[in-house]
Structures are given as structure tokens and as C-alpha cells.
Design a protein around this motif. Structure first.
Motif, PDB file in Angstrom:
ATOM      1  N   UNK A 129     108.601 129.958 -25.048  1.00  0.00           N
ATOM      2  CA  UNK A 129     107.627 130.142 -26.366  1.00  0.00           C
ATOM      3  C   UNK A 129     108.199 130.876 -27.306  1.00  0.00           C
ATOM      4  N   UNK A 130     108.799 131.865 -26.892  1.00  0.00           N
ATOM      5  CA  UNK A 130     109.429 133.186 -27.903  1.00  0.00           C
ATOM      6  C   UNK A 130     110.774 132.336 -28.477  1.00  0.00           C
TER       7      UNK A 130
ATOM      8  N   UNK B 263     102.816 141.602 -27.959  1.00  0.00           N
ATOM      9  CA  UNK B 263     101.592 140.749 -28.035  1.00  0.00           C
ATOM     10  C   UNK B 263     101.691 140.178 -26.720  1.00  0.00           C
ATOM     11  N   UNK B 264     102.755 139.403 -26.593  1.00  0.00           N
ATOM     12  CA  UNK B 264     103.068 138.376 -25.288  1.00  0.00           C
ATOM     13  C   UNK B 264     102.742 139.266 -23.996  1.00  0.00           C
TER      14      UNK B 264
ATOM     15  N   UNK C 202      97.812 131.028 -24.377  1.00  0.00           N
ATOM     16  CA  UNK C 202      98.164 129.591 -24.049  1.00  0.00           C
ATOM     17  C   UNK C 202      99.141 129.665 -23.074  1.00  0.00           C
ATOM     18  N   UNK C 203     100.379 130.520 -23.228  1.00  0.00           N
ATOM     19  CA  UNK C 203     101.334 130.606 -22.120  1.00  0.00           C
ATOM     20  C   UNK C 203     101.046 131.542 -20.969  1.00  0.00           C
ATOM     21  N   UNK C 204      99.786 132.247 -21.025  1.00  0.00           N
ATOM     22  CA  UNK C 204      99.367 133.162 -20.130  1.00  0.00           C
ATOM     23  C   UNK C 204      98.296 132.615 -19.115  1.00  0.00           C
ATOM     24  N   UNK C 205      97.958 131.457 -19.161  1.00  0.00           N
ATOM     25  CA  UNK C 205      96.807 130.798 -18.332  1.00  0.00           C
ATOM     26  C   UNK C 205      97.449 130.729 -16.727  1.00  0.00           C
TER      27      UNK C 205
ATOM     28  N   UNK D  93      97.103 136.792 -35.120  1.00  0.00           N
ATOM     29  CA  UNK D  93      96.175 135.749 -34.544  1.00  0.00           C
ATOM     30  C   UNK D  93      96.705 134.813 -33.937  1.00  0.00           C
ATOM     31  N   UNK D  94      97.733 134.315 -34.532  1.00  0.00           N
ATOM     32  CA  UNK D  94      98.275 132.983 -34.003  1.00  0.00           C
ATOM     33  C   UNK D  94      99.358 133.430 -32.921  1.00  0.00           C
ATOM     34  N   UNK D  95      99.726 134.620 -33.153  1.00  0.00           N
ATOM     35  CA  UNK D  95     100.567 134.853 -31.773  1.00  0.00           C
ATOM     36  C   UNK D  95      99.567 135.256 -30.422  1.00  0.00           C
ATOM     37  N   UNK D  96      98.641 135.706 -30.601  1.00  0.00           N
ATOM     38  CA  UNK D  96      97.595 136.114 -29.572  1.00  0.00           C
ATOM     39  C   UNK D  96      97.238 134.527 -29.032  1.00  0.00           C
ATOM     40  N   UNK D  97      97.009 133.644 -29.979  1.00  0.00           N
ATOM     41  CA  UNK D  97      96.661 132.349 -29.392  1.00  0.00           C
ATOM     42  C   UNK D  97      97.655 131.908 -28.638  1.00  0.00           C
ATOM     43  N   UNK D  98      99.107 132.034 -29.020  1.00  0.00           N
ATOM     44  CA  UNK D  98     100.025 131.201 -28.439  1.00  0.00           C
ATOM     45  C   UNK D  98     100.320 132.152 -26.990  1.00  0.00           C
TER      46      UNK D  98
END
Length: 197
Positions: free
Chosen positions: A20-21, A42-43, A122-125, A114-119
């Protein structure tokens, strides 16, 4: 779990965020140092929290399925690994159909916090699901979560820089590698349990 297993798991789990990065770096163009650090932090922060949440959920269920814990951990890691491998190969197909998507794009405004937190969520599920699996094993969850967070922070920073230079296609190779690592850890966990019987 040994330290090497924790390390392999940490870097395996960081590959989704790495991919994603890379996509973010390819989209932004030439990111600033501050932007790289912010995105990586954030990630990494989200990837530290989600396995702890998963572990807490798994701990509640552990006493009910104690005899099957190794099979559950193996199955979760196997399915996650296969999903990552499938996602990597599917992205290769997308790039083959649309080659322009793999080249670096002109510089754009980076996404907001906020968008970075959402991304990142999504990648940390996957990390949350791994945390559930770790609740059934003798694993130091705090050390493992910190290792996953640290590995993700490092890999996200590298990914953004690589994406800005090479485009997004390389990230999918990393996703395939991460999937293979997770499957390998699952097999190792199952083999260790069966050997101890």
C-alpha cells in the motif's frame, strides 16, 4: 514462539502495508521526508494495535477450543497467506492489462491523516486475525505486536520511497512474498505441535 519466528511474522505481516505504501509513493510522486515519516508512523501504529485487539478477542474464545488451537492458528495463517498471494498475482494481471498504472505518476497532494488511518486499518485486518491466532499459542503478544508495528513502520517508509522511484508493480511481489512467509509460519506452528505429541 522463537525470536526468529516473531521476526519473520512481523515482516510477513508488514507486506500488505508495504504494498500500500508503494502505491502511495507512486501516486504522490516525490514525497517529503516529513510525509514519509508521518505515513510510516500511522501504518506502524495501527499495525501495533490491531494484533492486540485480535489477541484479546482470541483469548476470550481460547478456553472453549483449546484442543484445536494449533489447527486454528495454522488455518488462519494459511488462508491469509493464500489471500495475499492471490492479491499479488491478481494485481500483476491488472498491470498487464493497464501498463500505464505501474509507472510513477506526476506529483500529487499526499492523502490526509484520516485517509491514511483508513488505509492503514484496511491493510491491518490481517494483523488482527493473526492476533486471534496468537491467543491460542504461547506467544508474547506485546513483543509480537511491537515487532509487527516496527517492521511495518520501516517497510512503509521504504515502500513510499520505492513507489516514488519505481511505481506500484513491485509492491505486489512483496505481497506474494509476505503470503509465502505466513504460510511457512503456519506450517512451522503445526509441525512443532504435532512433533510434541
Amino acid at each position: 514462539m522463537s525470536f526468529l519466528t516473531i521476526l519473520a511474522l512481523a515482516f510477513g505481516m508488514s507486506m500488505d502495508a508495504f504494498a500500500a505504501a508503494i502505491a502511495q509513493g507512486a501516486d504522490i510522486g516525490t514525497p517529503s521526508r516529513r510525509g514519509i515519516l508521518r505515513t510510516a508512523a500511522i501504518f506502524g501504529g495501527v499495525e501495533t494495535i490491531t494484533p492486540l485487539i485480535g489477541w484479546a478477542l482470541g483469548s476470550v474464545a481460547q478456553r472453549y477450543i483449546d484442543d484445536w488451537d494449533h489447527w486454528i492458528a495454522f488455518t488462519l495463517l494459511l488462508l491469509l497467506g493464500l489471500r495475499m498471494i492471490y492479491g499479488g498475482f491478481r494485481a500483476d494481471d491488472d498491470v498487464a492489462e493497464n501498463p500505464e498504472s505501474s509507472s510513477p505518476l506526476p506529483c500529487r497532494r499526499p492523502p490526509g491523516r484520516l485517509m491514511l488511518v483508513v488505509i492503514a486499518f484496511a491493510t491491518s485486518i490481517d494483523s488482527m486475525i493473526v492476533g486471534i491466532g496468537l491467543a491460542f499459542l504461547e506467544a508474547n503478544i506485546l513483543l509480537t505486536a511491537l515487532a509487527i508495528g516496527f517492521a511495518t513502520t520501516v517497510m512503509a517508509a521504504i515502500g513510499i520511497r520505492l513507489g516514488s522511484m519505481l511505481g506500484s508493480a513491485i509492491g505486489k511481489r512483496a505481497e506474494i512474498l509476505g503470503g509465502l512467509v505466513l504460510i511457512g509460519i503456519g506450517i512451522l506452528i503445526l509441525a512443532e505441535h504435532l512433533h510434541s505429541l
